[in-house]
Write an enzyme that holds these catalytic residues in place. Structure first.
Site, PDB file in Angstrom:
ATOM      1  N   LYS A 199     -25.945 -13.114  -9.427  1.00 23.10           N
ATOM      2  CA  LYS A 199     -25.873 -11.790 -10.278  1.00 23.10           C
ATOM      3  C   LYS A 199     -25.078 -11.912 -11.573  1.00 23.10           C
ATOM      4  O   LYS A 199     -24.127 -12.456 -11.692  1.00 23.10           O
ATOM      5  CB  LYS A 199     -25.329 -11.007  -9.201  1.00 23.10           C
ATOM      6  N   LYS A 252     -30.538 -11.568  -9.751  1.00 22.48           N
ATOM      7  CA  LYS A 252     -30.573 -10.511 -10.375  1.00 22.48           C
ATOM      8  C   LYS A 252     -29.785 -10.620 -11.885  1.00 22.48           C
ATOM      9  O   LYS A 252     -28.809 -11.023 -11.926  1.00 22.48           O
ATOM     10  CB  LYS A 252     -29.841  -9.367  -9.409  1.00 22.48           C
TER      11      LYS A 252
HETATM   12  C1  PBG Z   1     -23.475  -2.970  -7.575  1.00 24.93           C
HETATM   13  C2  PBG Z   1     -24.749  -2.589  -8.048  1.00 24.93           C
HETATM   14  C3  PBG Z   1     -25.366  -2.586  -9.385  1.00 24.93           C
HETATM   15  C4  PBG Z   1     -26.700  -2.697  -9.281  1.00 24.93           C
HETATM   16  C5  PBG Z   1     -27.166  -2.974  -7.984  1.00 24.93           C
HETATM   17  N1  PBG Z   1     -25.832  -3.110  -7.217  1.00 24.93           N
HETATM   18  C6  PBG Z   1     -24.837  -2.490 -10.542  1.00 24.93           C
HETATM   19  C7  PBG Z   1     -23.623  -3.298 -11.348  1.00 24.93           C
HETATM   20  O1  PBG Z   1     -23.387  -4.362 -11.219  1.00 24.93           O
HETATM   21  O2  PBG Z   1     -23.220  -2.612 -12.098  1.00 24.93           O
HETATM   22  C8  PBG Z   1     -27.521  -2.541 -10.456  1.00 24.93           C
HETATM   23  C9  PBG Z   1     -29.022  -2.416 -10.197  1.00 24.93           C
HETATM   24  C10 PBG Z   1     -29.965  -1.986 -11.492  1.00 24.93           C
HETATM   25  O3  PBG Z   1     -29.529  -2.050 -12.423  1.00 24.93           O
HETATM   26  O4  PBG Z   1     -30.874  -1.494 -11.175  1.00 24.93           O
HETATM   27  N2  PBG Z   1     -23.390  -2.286  -6.618  1.00 24.93           N
END
Ligand code: PBG
Length: 329
Positions: A199, A252
């Site tokens: 991520k 991601k």
């Molecule tokens: C964190 C989380 C995030 C997303 C999914 N889980 C946000 C982040 O890391 O700030 C982002 C998903 C998206 O942008 O659609 N719980």
């Protein structure tokens, strides 16, 4: 008509002459079974709030969640990943680990009312902490190991409420083994873990943070999420999570990270998921609203690119829309 090129042997256009033959040689397909829909659940009652930067995506209170569940089922989507917006936030994200937290209540409601829906939970603290970071803060930064203890409590409460799968997204070191141990110790050894293993620290999460009210109040997430410039580190993260017992590995965001999806697919034997994140969704919606692009076509082209790169599973705000289109062909 004869031409000097009549003897050309290789003419790839032969296989593109009509839709029938194009379908015959198509290499990649998108199927509705590939798709998971994110759902935002907010504390309170009678709420259906559209997220301004994400047209057609709503926050629902539990008493109106049936509207979204019915629409998903109608479109043929049977898997959701839940995100919660609690009534109150505090320093340690207490709602996230409470058996009566917003997500725990939502899981119970969905599992009791919609036995066909597979419920996945996002496991992270950023939506529940008043500072908006993904863990416990010590000396101005997220403390890795203290956060792991909280994540264990969070997954166990999700499992007790009936979650079918958990998806930790906080990018803490050792997160998967901590969660696997926590689940196993409480008799949940058959609940799979879909790890947000790779991520990146991405500006494409902007609209989500509005949707989930989870923007960090100080600093950023760069001490735990990955540097967008790195590939090898992504493979390392994926392999660590494989060793720690993850069942599915996620990359991601998706669209700007298709190379990472391919590399992870080549280097692991687990199913690979990708998260087509909020910013990717909003860009397409915004350009389409302006009449600059064909929304459905750009959506489908983006989703097929993720499959082509190697994703077996796509989490996407387009799940309902894409599935409805697929049902027509
Ligand atoms: C964190 C989380 C995030 C997303 C999914 N889980 C946000 C982040 O890391 O700030 C982002 C998903 C998206 O942008 O659609 N719980």
């Amino acid at each position: 008509m004869n031409s000097e090129f009549d003897q050309l042997l290789s003419r790839p256009r032969r296989l593109r002459r009509n839709e029938n033959i194009r379908r015959l040689v198509r290499e990649t397909y998108l199927h509705r079974d590939d798709l998971i829909a994110p759902v935002f659940v907010i504390a309170g009652s009678n709420i259906k709030n559209e997220i301004p930067s994400m047209p057609d995506v709503f926050q629902y209170s539990i008493d109106r969640l049936n509207e979204e569940m019915d629409a998903l089922l109608k479109a043929g989507i049977t898997r959701v990943i839940l995100f919660g917006i609690p009534a109150a936030k505090d320093e340690v994200g207490s709602d996230a680990i409470s058996d009566d937290g917003i997500i725990q209540q939502a899981i119970r409601y969905i599992k009791q009312t919609y036995s066909d829906i597979f419920v996945i939970t996002d496991v992270c603290m950023c939506e529940y902490t008043d500072h908006g970071h993904c863990g416990i803060i010590v000396d101005g930064d997220v403390h890795n190991d203290q956060t792991l203890t909280y994540l264990q409590r969070q997954v166990v409460s999700h499992a007790k409420a009936g979650a079918d799968m958990v998806a930790p997204s906080g990018m803490m070191d050792g997160m998967i083994s901590a969660i696997r141990t926590g689940l196993n110790d409480h008799g949940f050894n058959s609940i799979p873990i879909m790890s947000y293993a790779v991520k990146y620290s991405s500006a494409f999460y902007g609209p989500f943070r509005e949707a989930a009210d989870s923007t960090p109040h100080f600093g950023d997430r760069k001490t735990y999420q990955m540097d967008p410039a790195n590939v090898r580190e992504g493979i390392k993260e994926a392999l660590l999570d494989v060793d720690e017992g993850a069942d599915i590995i996620m990359v991601k965001p998706a669209l700007a990270y298709l190379d990472i999806i391919s590399m992870v697919k080549e280097n692991t034997l687990l199913p690979v998921a990708c998260y087509n994140v909020s910013g990717e969704y909003s860009m397409i919606k915004a350009a389409a609203q302006k009449g600059w692009i064909d929304e459905d076509k750009v959506m489908m082209e983006s989703l097929i690119s993720m499959k082509r790169a190697g994703a077996d599973i796509i989490i996407t705000y387009f799940a309902k829309q894409a599935s409805s289109l697929l049902n027509k062909v």
